[in-house]
Write a protein that holds these residues in place. Structure first.
Motif, PDB file in Angstrom:
ATOM      1  N   GLY A  19       0.353  -1.332  -0.376  1.00 59.66           N
ATOM      2  CA  GLY A  19       0.033   0.370   0.058  1.00 59.66           C
ATOM      3  C   GLY A  19       0.870   1.002  -0.165  1.00 59.66           C
ATOM      4  N   ILE A 171     -13.554   2.653   1.200  1.00 63.84           N
ATOM      5  CA  ILE A 171     -12.627   2.764   1.129  1.00 63.84           C
ATOM      6  C   ILE A 171     -11.188   4.922   1.080  1.00 63.84           C
ATOM      7  CG2 ILE A 171     -10.914   2.753  -0.188  1.00 63.84           C
ATOM      8  CD1 ILE A 171     -12.731   1.191  -2.500  1.00 63.84           C
ATOM      9  N   GLU A 173      -8.464   6.613   0.446  1.00 65.74           N
ATOM     10  CA  GLU A 173      -7.370   6.439  -1.084  1.00 65.74           C
ATOM     11  C   GLU A 173      -6.535   8.155  -1.505  1.00 65.74           C
ATOM     12  OE1 GLU A 173      -8.962   3.779  -4.637  1.00 65.74           O
ATOM     13  OE2 GLU A 173     -10.606   4.003  -4.118  1.00 65.74           O
ATOM     14  N   CYS A 177      -1.614   6.753  -5.823  1.00 67.94           N
ATOM     15  CA  CYS A 177      -0.894   5.884  -4.769  1.00 67.94           C
ATOM     16  C   CYS A 177      -0.899   5.062  -6.029  1.00 67.94           C
ATOM     17  CB  CYS A 177      -1.744   5.631  -3.297  1.00 67.94           C
ATOM     18  SG  CYS A 177      -1.731   3.988  -2.388  1.00 67.94           S
ATOM     19  N   CYS A 180      -3.245   2.730  -5.165  1.00 65.34           N
ATOM     20  CA  CYS A 180      -4.604   2.915  -5.332  1.00 65.34           C
ATOM     21  C   CYS A 180      -5.717   2.813  -6.777  1.00 65.34           C
ATOM     22  CB  CYS A 180      -5.089   3.983  -4.794  1.00 65.34           C
ATOM     23  SG  CYS A 180      -5.089   4.615  -2.708  1.00 65.34           S
ATOM     24  N   LYS A 181      -5.070   3.101  -7.745  1.00 62.32           N
ATOM     25  CA  LYS A 181      -5.016   3.219  -8.862  1.00 62.32           C
ATOM     26  C   LYS A 181      -4.607   1.507  -9.567  1.00 62.32           C
ATOM     27  CE  LYS A 181      -2.671   7.054  -9.726  1.00 62.32           C
ATOM     28  NZ  LYS A 181      -1.435   7.854 -11.148  1.00 62.32           N
ATOM     29  N   GLU A 184      -8.800   0.390  -7.716  1.00 57.07           N
ATOM     30  CA  GLU A 184     -10.037   1.005  -8.642  1.00 57.07           C
ATOM     31  C   GLU A 184     -10.279  -0.026 -10.014  1.00 57.07           C
ATOM     32  OE1 GLU A 184     -12.498   3.463  -8.126  1.00 57.07           O
ATOM     33  OE2 GLU A 184     -10.836   3.352  -5.874  1.00 57.07           O
ATOM     34  N   THR A 260      -2.871   3.939   2.170  1.00 59.43           N
ATOM     35  CA  THR A 260      -3.455   3.739   1.017  1.00 59.43           C
ATOM     36  C   THR A 260      -3.344   2.698   0.207  1.00 59.43           C
ATOM     37  OG1 THR A 260      -2.673   5.412  -0.031  1.00 59.43           O
ATOM     38  CG2 THR A 260      -4.449   5.933   1.500  1.00 59.43           C
ATOM     39  N   PRO A 261      -4.602   1.875  -0.246  1.00 61.53           N
ATOM     40  CA  PRO A 261      -5.632   1.950   0.144  1.00 61.53           C
ATOM     41  C   PRO A 261      -6.062   1.373   1.555  1.00 61.53           C
ATOM     42  CG  PRO A 261      -5.571   0.244  -1.728  1.00 61.53           C
ATOM     43  CD  PRO A 261      -3.727   0.866  -1.057  1.00 61.53           C
TER      44      PRO A 261
END
Length: 296
Positions: A19, A171, A173, A177, A180-181, A184, A260-261
């Motif tokens: 993360g 979440i 985010e 990050c 995070c991408k 998603e 994150t996430p």
């Protein structure tokens, strides 16, 4: 013995997933290096003086504590050790209990450490029961960090509804990050879900700028998808646009969200770092019976 330690190392690796995390702050409790990813070793700094207050949003939240067993019940010795630890270790002592082998488990802020009765020695890291090969620290951390989903201030997030929206997920985010991408991109296929996105820009000033742009757009959910999946930055926020970002930062600090996430499921379980989509599906299905408040 080789098999035992192989299993122990495997459990440790599974307990920490990659993360994005902010840098540790001075005065934080030192932790042993994590097996993978920085999420487990960072601490979120308290909101700066003058930042928007989130007291009304944060006050109702509870971090649940597991019932203490007979071995961990509070008594005179625990109180003595509490005083000794408080004199030597910075942070708020949330709980303390004696362990069967003579040491004491202490929860400082949201971190679990182990000390002797004089608090002369402090151990960080994962404690294993070699008889069952169980990671006792990971199990206890899950109890300590559990969140009351129904008391989350969902008005501080924007929501994405897919299908009937029956399964709920929150979440935290950061727009910069990379994990995070990836997340998603993976969760685009989640169906029958309501996803609450808390914009939590902990990595840089640019993260704050992008988060502000997303929140101030006409359709934050669409702007977020364009940014995280398509790589299209949001338009610059209009001057004077108000956002809940300071309140979300205070909320994250209150909940000890260190990277994150961070995913929070409807039953209160949390998952820091990147986890596979099939695991997210399993955890959402398991937590589906737990009702939470919908925000229109």
């Amino acid at each position: 013995m080789k098999v035992l330690w192989t299993a122990a190392v495997s459990l440790l690796l599974l307990s920490v997933l990659p993360g994005c995390a902010n840098q540790p702050v001075a005065g934080s409790v030192a932790k042993a290096p994590a097996a993978a990813g920085p999420t487990a070793v960072a601490r979120v700094p308290a909101p700066a003086a003058g930042a928007s207050s989130a007291q009304s949003a944060v006050a109702p939240l509870q971090v649940s504590q597991a019932p203490q067993t007979a071995a961990g019940s509070s008594g005179p010795m625990e109180e003595i050790v509490r005083e000794r630890v408080a004199a030597k270790v910075p942070g708020k002592i949330n709980s303390i209990r004696r362990l069967p082998f003579g040491m004491f488990e202490v929860v400082v802020d949201s971190e679990i450490v182990y000390v002797d009765e004089n608090a002369d020695y402090l151990i960080t890291g994962h404690l294993y029961d070699t008889r069952t090969q169980e990671d006792l620290t990971a199990k206890r951390s899950e109890e300590v960090l559990r969140v009351d989903f129904s008391s989350l201030p969902l008005q501080l997030a924007f929501k994405i509804v897919r299908g009937d929206g029956s399964r709920q997920l929150a979440i935290f985010e950061d727009p910069n990050c990379p994990y995070c991408k990836r997340l998603e991109h993976d969760i685009r296929t989640l169906n029958n879900a309501t996803i609450y996105v808390f914009l939590y820009p902990i990595l840089s000033d640019d993260s704050v700028t992008k988060s502000t742009g997303v929140w101030c757009s006409k359709d934050p959910a669409a702007a977020w998808a364009h940014l995280m999946i398509d790589g299209q930055p949001p338009e610059k926020a209009a001057q004077g646009c108000k956002t809940p970002i300071d309140d979300v930062m205070a909320l994250g600090h209150h909940l000890s969200v260190t990277g994150t996430p961070t995913l929070v499921f409807a039953d209160g379980h949390r998952a820091p770092g990147m986890i596979p989509l099939d695991r997210i599906e399993q955890m959402m299905n398991a937590s589906a019976p737990h009702a939470a408040v919908h925000v229109n």
